[in-house]
Design a protein around this motif. Structure first.
Motif, PDB file in Angstrom:
ATOM      1  N   GLY A 181     -23.763   8.409 -38.878  1.00  0.00           N
ATOM      2  CA  GLY A 181     -22.108   8.617 -38.119  1.00  0.00           C
ATOM      3  C   GLY A 181     -22.765  10.245 -39.854  1.00  0.00           C
ATOM      4  N   GLY A 182     -22.864   9.961 -40.935  1.00  0.00           N
ATOM      5  CA  GLY A 182     -22.597  10.518 -42.079  1.00  0.00           C
ATOM      6  C   GLY A 182     -23.713  11.360 -42.216  1.00  0.00           C
TER       7      GLY A 182
ATOM      8  N   ASP B  58     -23.746  12.933 -38.982  1.00  0.00           N
ATOM      9  CA  ASP B  58     -23.036  14.337 -37.974  1.00  0.00           C
ATOM     10  C   ASP B  58     -21.429  14.483 -38.952  1.00  0.00           C
ATOM     11  N   ARG B  59     -21.046  14.667 -39.996  1.00  0.00           N
ATOM     12  CA  ARG B  59     -19.247  14.546 -40.554  1.00  0.00           C
ATOM     13  C   ARG B  59     -19.497  15.786 -40.735  1.00  0.00           C
ATOM     14  N   LEU B  60     -20.517  17.094 -40.736  1.00  0.00           N
ATOM     15  CA  LEU B  60     -20.667  18.282 -40.302  1.00  0.00           C
ATOM     16  C   LEU B  60     -20.603  18.953 -39.461  1.00  0.00           C
TER      17      LEU B  60
ATOM     18  N   THR C 189     -23.083  13.606 -28.805  1.00  0.00           N
ATOM     19  CA  THR C 189     -21.847  12.588 -30.017  1.00  0.00           C
ATOM     20  C   THR C 189     -22.084  10.514 -29.161  1.00  0.00           C
TER      21      THR C 189
END
Length: 233
Positions: A176-177, A179-181, A106
């Motif tokens: 980042g998009g 990694d949202r789920l 992360t």
């Protein structure tokens, strides 16, 4: 702002993190060890390897070594090889073994941002002393050849300073998009692994329960009794 800056000078015993950014210079960085013409290629290829490894980990969640009992999301996923290798060369992690050991996937954003900072510092430092660096690399040379080389390297530096940060910002937006789920996907994967463990445990319990009658009644109907008419040995 002044109050936040004053924390830098507090005593370590107060529990405040006093770690500051490293000096903005290319000296001691990974770029000091390679020729200038390889700087851009090395930087962009390293960032590409880190991002590709991160995206591969997103697509192969079932194969990741997860720590499902971790107290938070960041502790669940260990860093990929390229991310760990890059962090090991940057001051915030290179100078702190405990922080490097606790590195998580992360933290891809902070690691790449620090790598970009080092790259920009090396570029700016070389630009400030470009005339001297060119003369040293050309072993003196003549003024005409030196001026052409200075102009060439200056154009490369200006292009990289204008491109590198913008490209990394957009790349991190895409990552980042994606990694949202990711937290939901990791929770589902941990639930699946837990259910498989429970199924395996229940299978072992059923096998053990099938053997219990043989253990409790060693001379019962489940055993062949010896012939009483046969002589004892």
């Amino acid at each position: 702002m002044l109050a936040s800056c004053s924390n830098i000078f507090t005593s370590p015993n107060t529990g405040t993190d006093t770690q500051a950014l490293a000096s903005c210079t290319g000296v001691g960085s990974m770029f000091e060890k390679i020729p200038f013409d390889d700087w851009a290629k090395d930087y962009h290829s390293t960032v590409a390897q880190v991002v590709e490894a991160h995206m591969d980990s997103l697509n192969n969640t079932a194969k990741l070594p997860l720590t499902c009992t971790a107290p938070d999301y960041a502790s669940m996923v260990r860093p990929t090889g390229p991310l760990h290798d890059l962090a090991a060369e940057l001051s915030p992690w290179k100078d702190d073994a405990q922080k490097l050991q606790a590195l998580s996937e992360t933290e891809i954003g902070p690691v790449l941002d620090e790598y970009l900072r080092v790259y920009e510092c090396a570029l700016n430092e070389r630009k400030n002393f470009l005339q001297i660096r060119v003369q040293q690399s050309q072993n003196g040379g003549n003024d005409y050849s030196n001026s052409i080389e200075v102009a060439r390297q200056s154009a490369i530096i200006d292009h990289q300073l204008a491109l590198a940060r913008m490209a990394l910002d957009r790349t991190l937006q895409i990552v980042g998009g994606a990694d949202r789920l990711r937290p939901l996907a990791l929770d589902i994967e941990c639930l699946k692994r837990t259910s498989l463990d429970i199924r395996n445990i229940l299978g072992l319990v059923s096998q053990v329960s099938a053997c219990l009658p043989r253990i409790r009644d060693a001379r019962g109907s489940l055993r062949d009794l010896p012939d009483p008419s046969s002589p004892s040995p």
